[in-house]
Design a protein around this motif. Sequence first.
Motif, mmCIF file in Angstrom:
data_model
loop_
_atom_site.group_PDB
_atom_site.id
_atom_site.type_symbol
_atom_site.label_atom_id
_atom_site.label_comp_id
_atom_site.label_asym_id
_atom_site.label_seq_id
_atom_site.Cartn_x
_atom_site.Cartn_y
_atom_site.Cartn_z
ATOM 1 N N ILE A 179 -3.660 -16.605 0.186
ATOM 2 C CA ILE A 179 -3.594 -17.026 -1.224
ATOM 3 C C ILE A 179 -3.288 -15.791 -2.067
ATOM 4 O O ILE A 179 -3.937 -14.761 -1.931
ATOM 5 C CB ILE A 179 -4.893 -17.752 -1.685
ATOM 6 C CG1 ILE A 179 -4.830 -18.063 -3.211
ATOM 7 C CG2 ILE A 179 -6.158 -16.964 -1.344
ATOM 8 C CD1 ILE A 179 -3.841 -19.101 -3.603
ATOM 9 N N GLY A 231 -1.208 -19.025 -6.083
ATOM 10 C CA GLY A 231 -2.175 -19.490 -7.067
ATOM 11 C C GLY A 231 -3.295 -18.481 -7.246
ATOM 12 O O GLY A 231 -3.308 -17.420 -6.623
ATOM 13 N N ASP A 232 -4.226 -18.862 -8.128
ATOM 14 C CA ASP A 232 -5.387 -18.010 -8.376
ATOM 15 C C ASP A 232 -6.378 -18.180 -7.226
ATOM 16 O O ASP A 232 -6.725 -19.317 -6.854
ATOM 17 C CB ASP A 232 -6.019 -18.431 -9.714
ATOM 18 C CG ASP A 232 -7.339 -17.721 -9.928
ATOM 19 O OD1 ASP A 232 -7.291 -16.523 -10.231
ATOM 20 O OD2 ASP A 232 -8.396 -18.351 -9.749
ATOM 21 N N ALA A 233 -6.834 -17.067 -6.663
ATOM 22 C CA ALA A 233 -7.685 -17.126 -5.473
ATOM 23 C C ALA A 233 -8.994 -17.882 -5.761
ATOM 24 O O ALA A 233 -9.470 -18.645 -4.910
ATOM 25 C CB ALA A 233 -7.976 -15.717 -4.981
ATOM 26 N N GLN A 243 0.848 -1.203 0.000
ATOM 27 C CA GLN A 243 0.000 0.000 0.000
ATOM 28 C C GLN A 243 0.879 1.247 0.000
ATOM 29 O O GLN A 243 1.877 1.304 0.710
ATOM 30 C CB GLN A 243 -0.902 -0.005 1.236
ATOM 31 C CG GLN A 243 -1.976 -1.088 1.217
ATOM 32 C CD GLN A 243 -3.177 -0.703 0.354
ATOM 33 O OE1 GLN A 243 -3.236 0.368 -0.247
ATOM 34 N NE2 GLN A 243 -4.145 -1.595 0.280
ATOM 35 N N ILE A 288 -1.758 -8.356 5.776
ATOM 36 C CA ILE A 288 -2.967 -8.465 6.602
ATOM 37 C C ILE A 288 -2.920 -9.754 7.436
ATOM 38 O O ILE A 288 -3.156 -9.729 8.642
ATOM 39 C CB ILE A 288 -4.231 -8.411 5.715
ATOM 40 C CG1 ILE A 288 -4.316 -7.014 5.075
ATOM 41 C CG2 ILE A 288 -5.494 -8.729 6.515
ATOM 42 C CD1 ILE A 288 -5.406 -6.852 4.034
ATOM 43 N N ASP A 346 -8.948 -8.766 -0.284
ATOM 44 C CA ASP A 346 -8.437 -7.454 -0.692
ATOM 45 C C ASP A 346 -7.973 -7.552 -2.139
ATOM 46 O O ASP A 346 -6.769 -7.493 -2.434
ATOM 47 C CB ASP A 346 -7.266 -7.082 0.252
ATOM 48 C CG ASP A 346 -6.710 -5.707 -0.038
ATOM 49 O OD1 ASP A 346 -7.338 -4.934 -0.784
ATOM 50 O OD2 ASP A 346 -5.629 -5.395 0.502
ATOM 51 N N TYR A 400 -5.994 -12.771 -1.648
ATOM 52 C CA TYR A 400 -5.276 -11.732 -2.400
ATOM 53 C C TYR A 400 -4.266 -11.105 -1.419
ATOM 54 O O TYR A 400 -4.287 -9.898 -1.162
ATOM 55 C CB TYR A 400 -6.235 -10.679 -2.962
ATOM 56 C CG TYR A 400 -7.359 -11.271 -3.778
ATOM 57 C CD1 TYR A 400 -7.190 -11.524 -5.149
ATOM 58 C CD2 TYR A 400 -8.570 -11.607 -3.195
ATOM 59 C CE1 TYR A 400 -8.215 -12.075 -5.901
ATOM 60 C CE2 TYR A 400 -9.602 -12.169 -3.932
ATOM 61 C CZ TYR A 400 -9.420 -12.404 -5.286
ATOM 62 O OH TYR A 400 -10.448 -12.960 -6.027
ATOM 63 N N SER A 401 -3.406 -11.957 -0.881
ATOM 64 C CA SER A 401 -2.632 -11.606 0.316
ATOM 65 C C SER A 401 -1.367 -10.814 0.049
ATOM 66 O O SER A 401 -0.724 -10.355 1.005
ATOM 67 C CB SER A 401 -2.287 -12.883 1.085
ATOM 68 O OG SER A 401 -1.759 -13.862 0.201
ATOM 69 N N GLY A 402 -0.961 -10.623 -1.214
ATOM 70 C CA GLY A 402 0.240 -9.829 -1.498
ATOM 71 C C GLY A 402 1.434 -10.366 -0.725
ATOM 72 O O GLY A 402 1.714 -11.568 -0.710
#
Length: 383
Positions: free
Chosen positions: A262, A290-292, A213, A248, A312, A242-244
Amino acid sequence: MANKKCPVAKKCSGCQLSNMTYEQQLEWKQKDTEKLLGSFGKVSEIIGADDPYNYRNKVQAVFRSDRNGRIISGVYQSSRNGIVGIDSCMLDDKRADEIIVGIRDLLRSFKLHPYDEGTERGFLRHVLVRVGKNTGEILVTLVGGNSMFPKKHDFVKALVKRFPDITTVTFSVNRTPEMLLLGENNEVLYGEGYITDILCGKRFRISPHSFYQINHAQTEKLYDYAIKAAKLTKKDVLLDAYSGIGTIGIIASDYVKQVQGIEYNASAVRDAVKNCHENGLTRNIAFNRGDAGEFLEKKAKLGTHYDAVILDPARTGADRKFLNSLVKIAPERIVYISCNPATQARDLKTLTKKYTVTDIQPFDMFPHTRHVECVVSMSRKEE
Ligand SMILES: C[S@@+](CC[C@H](N)C(=O)[O-])C[C@H]1O[C@@H](n2cnc3c(N)ncnc32)[C@H](O)[C@@H]1O
């Protein structure tokens, strides 16, 4: 709050609301969020920034020679394929802007030239600077048009001598027609190739490619809020979707039994795993690559249960696979963080079949621009 005037506001158009006072901007964003999300519940008052200037911890500048051969650096012009030459922007971290001007000077003294897409000659296409707001560490990535970087070691030595706060320098090659892209590889020319920053008391490693961010002060408020909104307990299994680089999930890990993450981007997942070690977390947390949507679909088929999900996603929102699987798994609580309330509204249409919206909280992460970040908290409806 009195407005700062930007001399290139019209040409750049990055700050769409800069003609308003900051208070007017917040009112505008409040109304915009209410228009998009008001049908799902009451929108709480937007949480504004204490300081709406110089918040960007990530700054990118394009380099080019003008028709007199003078090197300019700046941002893309909104209307044409030109660039607006600037030395400083009221949104940018000041150190980042100074470094970019310094690189422009060094190019001249090393007799190096910006890359020319037409002739495919020259060297530098753009520069990325990332600043750890809490640690003061600074990463510089120089992006070339091809792998030729003449006198690179002397150049980097001179750069670091001039700006001793720089902790790492990398070199990347972008051979595509797209500007502002990094190549896949980053050659580390100085330091570790990444910086570390501290966010909500945890340490995070940030590589040139990682999502992080851009507004540190507002992100701390947002993450604190989102984690509280998830009403986490020590019995909970939490999915950070979408944990980057794991921000979080790692911050939330103190409050739950287990965290799973993920994320699509491989280098972000590598950073997330290293971030767990940086923070002494080895047992109750795991990040998957991987893809969420595909990940959650598999979990739904396996009958996996999550007590809470914080998602997110990027501006495009979550896809059908993800939303349908989320509704199937039916965690007790969902907290949906979004930088695009329009796609968030679209996704809420699916989720509210099974969930009640309990709170809608906008945050101003990007003062002077039109963008709003919004956290929507939901609890599962009784059957
Ligand atoms: C808005 S960022 C949020 C990252 C992180 N939660 C944070 O706050 O730093 C969205 C993230 O979603 C990832 N992403 C985009 N599409 C994805 C997908 N289909 N599956 C998994 N991750 C995805 C991006 O790489 C990016 O790291």
